[in-house]
Design a protein around this motif. Sequence first.
Motif, PDB file in Angstrom:
ATOM      1  N   ASN A  90      38.140  31.057  29.218  1.00 28.22           N
ATOM      2  CA  ASN A  90      38.389  30.696  30.608  1.00 28.22           C
ATOM      3  C   ASN A  90      39.400  31.647  31.245  1.00 28.22           C
ATOM      4  OD1 ASN A  90      38.286  29.268  33.004  1.00 28.22           O
ATOM      5  ND2 ASN A  90      38.757  27.298  32.079  1.00 28.22           N
ATOM      6  N   ASP A 136      37.534  34.765  32.242  1.00 23.33           N
ATOM      7  CA  ASP A 136      36.716  34.541  33.427  1.00 23.33           C
ATOM      8  C   ASP A 136      37.553  34.344  34.685  1.00 23.33           C
ATOM      9  OD1 ASP A 136      34.335  34.717  31.985  1.00 23.33           O
ATOM     10  OD2 ASP A 136      34.309  32.573  31.526  1.00 23.33           O
ATOM     11  N   ALA A 144      38.632  38.869  35.108  1.00 20.67           N
ATOM     12  CA  ALA A 144      37.595  39.118  36.112  1.00 20.67           C
ATOM     13  C   ALA A 144      38.213  39.437  37.467  1.00 20.67           C
ATOM     14  CB  ALA A 144      36.676  37.901  36.227  1.00 20.67           C
ATOM     15  N   MET A 159      32.996  41.226  29.470  1.00 20.81           N
ATOM     16  CA  MET A 159      32.964  41.318  30.928  1.00 20.81           C
ATOM     17  C   MET A 159      31.800  42.186  31.410  1.00 20.81           C
ATOM     18  SD  MET A 159      35.355  39.254  31.443  1.00 20.81           S
ATOM     19  CE  MET A 159      35.213  39.221  33.223  1.00 20.81           C
ATOM     20  N   GLN A 206      28.866  39.980  31.380  1.00 16.82           N
ATOM     21  CA  GLN A 206      28.931  39.038  32.501  1.00 16.82           C
ATOM     22  C   GLN A 206      28.596  39.707  33.832  1.00 16.82           C
ATOM     23  OE1 GLN A 206      28.949  36.436  30.256  1.00 16.82           O
ATOM     24  NE2 GLN A 206      29.853  35.408  32.019  1.00 16.82           N
TER      25      GLN A 206
END
Length: 254
Positions: free
Chosen positions: A160, A163, A167, A193, A196
């Motif tokens: 988390n 993210d 990010a 990443m 993602q």
Amino acid sequence: MEKKTLNHFIDAIKSCNSNEPWSSSLRLHEDSKISVYYSPFEHINNRAKIVICGITPGKTQAMEANRIARNHLIAGDSIEVASNSAKKVASFKGFRKPLSAMMDEIGLNKRLGLDSCIELFEAKSELVHYTSAIRYPTVLANGNNYNGTPRVTSSPFLLNMLDTYLAEEIQELGSDCLWLPLGVAASQACEYMVKQGVLQSSQLLLGLPHPSGANSERVAYFLGNKKRDKLSNKVDPDKLDVAKQLLMKKVANL
């Protein structure tokens, strides 16, 4: 995850003992394997051309960041000044010389127009953003600095954090900024990443040994300061040779 910054910890930082950064007043998370603590590492240098990314700030870095921020806040300086100064002074403290030497070895100094990458920690600090995949200091249950085990992607809280915080930094710095992760765990976080869709693989410079004292043999071989036949069986010179050649080729083609 709610983003935490120095705004949330002004009183705790002003009153903390900077030699004891693992204070309950700074704790963000605790479970059976890890604890995460706040320390002022959130400043983002959005003018940077390159990011140097570790896995997480260690105790030495947290102590220094807390001390610098505390002094600024007590002196009446702004939160922005305290946060910026703390991160600039504390980031990669103790690792800067070997790290700069390896960056020069692969040609990053020329790519950035520098005589040496040591300038990134001195007069040319506006060109670099220092960060960690796990922004805030993470500690194992035994009290040691987090080293990538358990894997970031196996911990819901750490995932988390990627993210939420990592990010944010990638997006703010933009697609032209290069990312240089240090060590396996930071590289895995950056590769996550990429998967993602937040970071582009073309931005990543993978394969540089972590400049910590525990990696001194690898660093010495990478820099050409230790012969292959003098290495212990813990070091794989072929792997280092391949990583170095790939890094040099990618930097030369940037």
